[in-house]
Design a protein around this motif. Structure first.
Motif, short mmCIF file in Angstrom:
data_model
loop_
_atom_site.label_atom_id
_atom_site.label_comp_id
_atom_site.label_asym_id
_atom_site.label_seq_id
_atom_site.Cartn_x
_atom_site.Cartn_y
_atom_site.Cartn_z
N TYR A 87 0.83 -1.20 0.00
CA TYR A 87 0.00 0.00 0.00
C TYR A 87 0.87 1.25 0.00
O TYR A 87 0.53 2.25 -0.64
CB TYR A 87 -0.93 0.01 1.21
CG TYR A 87 -2.03 -1.04 1.14
CD1 TYR A 87 -3.08 -0.91 0.24
CD2 TYR A 87 -2.01 -2.15 1.97
CE1 TYR A 87 -4.08 -1.85 0.17
CE2 TYR A 87 -3.02 -3.10 1.92
CZ TYR A 87 -4.05 -2.96 1.01
OH TYR A 87 -5.04 -3.90 0.94
N ASN A 88 1.99 1.19 0.70
CA ASN A 88 2.87 2.36 0.75
C ASN A 88 3.47 2.65 -0.62
O ASN A 88 3.53 3.82 -1.05
CB ASN A 88 3.98 2.14 1.77
CG ASN A 88 3.49 2.26 3.21
OD1 ASN A 88 2.55 3.00 3.48
ND2 ASN A 88 4.11 1.53 4.11
N SER A 135 0.84 4.01 -2.83
CA SER A 135 0.55 5.38 -2.40
C SER A 135 1.56 6.37 -2.98
O SER A 135 1.19 7.43 -3.49
CB SER A 135 0.56 5.44 -0.87
OG SER A 135 0.49 6.77 -0.41
N ASN A 136 2.84 6.01 -2.90
CA ASN A 136 3.89 6.89 -3.44
C ASN A 136 3.78 7.01 -4.96
O ASN A 136 3.98 8.09 -5.52
CB ASN A 136 5.27 6.35 -3.05
CG ASN A 136 5.52 6.47 -1.55
OD1 ASN A 136 4.96 7.35 -0.89
ND2 ASN A 136 6.35 5.59 -1.01
N ASP A 168 -2.79 9.02 -0.34
CA ASP A 168 -2.43 8.32 0.89
C ASP A 168 -2.87 6.87 0.82
O ASP A 168 -3.75 6.49 0.02
CB ASP A 168 -3.05 9.01 2.11
CG ASP A 168 -4.57 8.92 2.13
OD1 ASP A 168 -5.10 7.88 2.52
OD2 ASP A 168 -5.21 9.91 1.74
N LYS A 169 -2.26 6.04 1.66
CA LYS A 169 -2.48 4.59 1.56
C LYS A 169 -3.90 4.20 1.94
O LYS A 169 -4.40 3.17 1.46
CB LYS A 169 -1.46 3.83 2.39
CG LYS A 169 -1.53 4.06 3.89
CD LYS A 169 -0.46 3.24 4.59
CE LYS A 169 -0.53 3.41 6.11
NZ LYS A 169 0.53 2.60 6.78
N THR A 229 -6.54 5.84 1.03
CA THR A 229 -7.29 6.02 -0.21
C THR A 229 -7.02 4.87 -1.17
O THR A 229 -7.93 4.39 -1.85
CB THR A 229 -6.94 7.36 -0.87
OG1 THR A 229 -7.20 8.42 0.06
CG2 THR A 229 -7.75 7.59 -2.13
N VAL A 230 -5.76 4.41 -1.23
CA VAL A 230 -5.43 3.25 -2.06
C VAL A 230 -6.27 2.05 -1.62
O VAL A 230 -6.88 1.35 -2.44
CB VAL A 230 -3.93 2.89 -1.96
CG1 VAL A 230 -3.63 1.57 -2.65
CG2 VAL A 230 -3.08 4.00 -2.56
#
Length: 372
Positions: free
Chosen positions: A214-215, A218-219, A224-225, A227-228
């Motif tokens: 997720y991180n 996200s990047n 933000d994670k 929202t992912v």
């Protein structure tokens, strides 16, 4: 018409006092299946894609619903998620308008499940319908033709229209992606950034069969994670992707929280990345084969073995089993290889810890894996 695996199960529930609810993505044959079951019966068909029908149902009270249904013993409400407070309307029909058999279909698990969960507790039989399964295809065209079609199914997938219209696969898949993924899901899921959804889908399409972070997503996407995760929930409840959890019970060095991502249909995945090259010149055949086999096994389990649980297994030292299934306390491991000559290495830690074997699934021996 291809006979669906759920047909007899649904038929067995008719007349037992509960609604029959069929959920699945658009264009997998929900309406066709229910029409087939009701063939020859005088039934009331209410298509909630029609704004007039939608308005009549959403504003009707008990007496108006009684008048609408009249003497019909069979009622089929299609795309029910489009009606506001549909759960309460269905509850009235079930409890106060008898005798009848109510059929309900919907293309949005996140909307319909929320609406039906409380009002229809104890009042429904619920089933999920997916694109055509391998066993359904083989039952329709026979062993030889299904064998000949396997490369096509790996590239173009298993949607009914795709199977039934050879030569038009890309055009059909393009319409499915544009109308369902980028219109319905945006509307149903309340997604405010469609361009981010599109980029997320492409990122996931390139990661099938792999663990995702997720991180990292996200990047990559600049969101933000949380929202992912929210967007992936929408895609999962919309029957586009699913997340396969890691199996972990006994060993301290097993990974415990990771997930892999797969698509419910190879054709949808390939449409998202725009790649329909021949299997012989692809560099992702291993991933497509793994996506296909695990998805087909999950379809089979949802239809016939709903207590089966699906996982992958990996240790921190990167020992890995592609697919793990737990059913009635028994654990089975599978290594998935497109090449029939590919070797697998025994993973003693897994087999000893879980009193299990690891089977190789390849092009030449996969059929028993996809049979009941």
């Amino acid at each position: 018409m291809i006979k669906r695996a759920l047909e007899e199960r649904i038929r067995s529930k008719i007349g037992r006092g509960k609604a029959i609810v069929l959920i699945g993505p658009r264009q997998v044959g929900k309406t066709t299946l229910i029409n087939q079951i009701l063939n020859g019966e005088d039934f009331l068909f209410l298509d909630c894609d029609d704004p007039t029908v939608r308005n009549i149902i959403s504003t009707a009270g008990t007496e108006e619903l009684k008048s609408l249904i009249g003497s019909h013993k069979f009622i089929f409400i299609d795309e029910a998620q489009r009606v506001q407070e549909i759960g309460l309307k269905l509850k009235i029909i079930i409890d106060q308008i008898k005798p009848h058999q109510l059929f309900v279909s919907g293309s949005s698990a996140f909307e319909l499940n929320n609406e039906l969960h409380e009002p229809l507790t104890g009042r429904k039989w619920e089933y999920e319908l997916f694109p055509i399964s391998w066993s359904e295809l083989e039952g329709h065209v026979g062993y030889l033709k299904s064998e000949q079609q396997l490369p096509l199914r790996l590239i173009y997938g298993m949607y009914p229209d795709v199977i039934n219209n050879p030569g038009e696969e890309v055009e059909i898949l393009k319409e499915l992606v544009n109308s369902y993924l980028y219109r319905d899901l945006l509307a149903f899921g309340g997604i405010k950034k469609p361009e981010v959804l599109e980029r997320l889908l492409r990122a996931l399409a390139f990661q099938i069969g792999n663990e995702f972070s997720y991180n990292e997503l996200s990047n990559l996407l600049g969101i933000d994670k949380n929202t992912v995760n929210s967007y992936m929930d929408v895609l999962e409840k919309g029957f586009v992707i699913y997340r396969l959890p890691s199996f972990s019970k006994n060993l301290r060095n097993e990974i415990k929280m990771n997930r892999k991502v797969y698509f419910y249909d190879n054709g949808i995945r390939n449409m998202i990345i725009g790649d329909f090259k021949n299997p012989d010149i692809r560099n992702d055949m291993g991933a497509l084969w793994e996506n296909f086999l695990i998805t087909e096994r999950i379809k089979l389990n949802r239809y016939f073995q709903p207590t089966a649980h699906s996982y992958f297994w990996r240790t921190k030292q990167k020992q890995e089993v592609d697919y793990v299934e737990e059913l009635n306390g028994d654990v089975s491991g599978y290594e998935i290889k497109w090449n029939p000559k590919a070797k697998i290495s025994p993973i003693q830690k897994f087999t000893e810890t879980y009193n299990s074997s690891i089977s190789r699934l390849s092009r030449d021996n996969f059929r028993p894996f996809l049979e009941v």
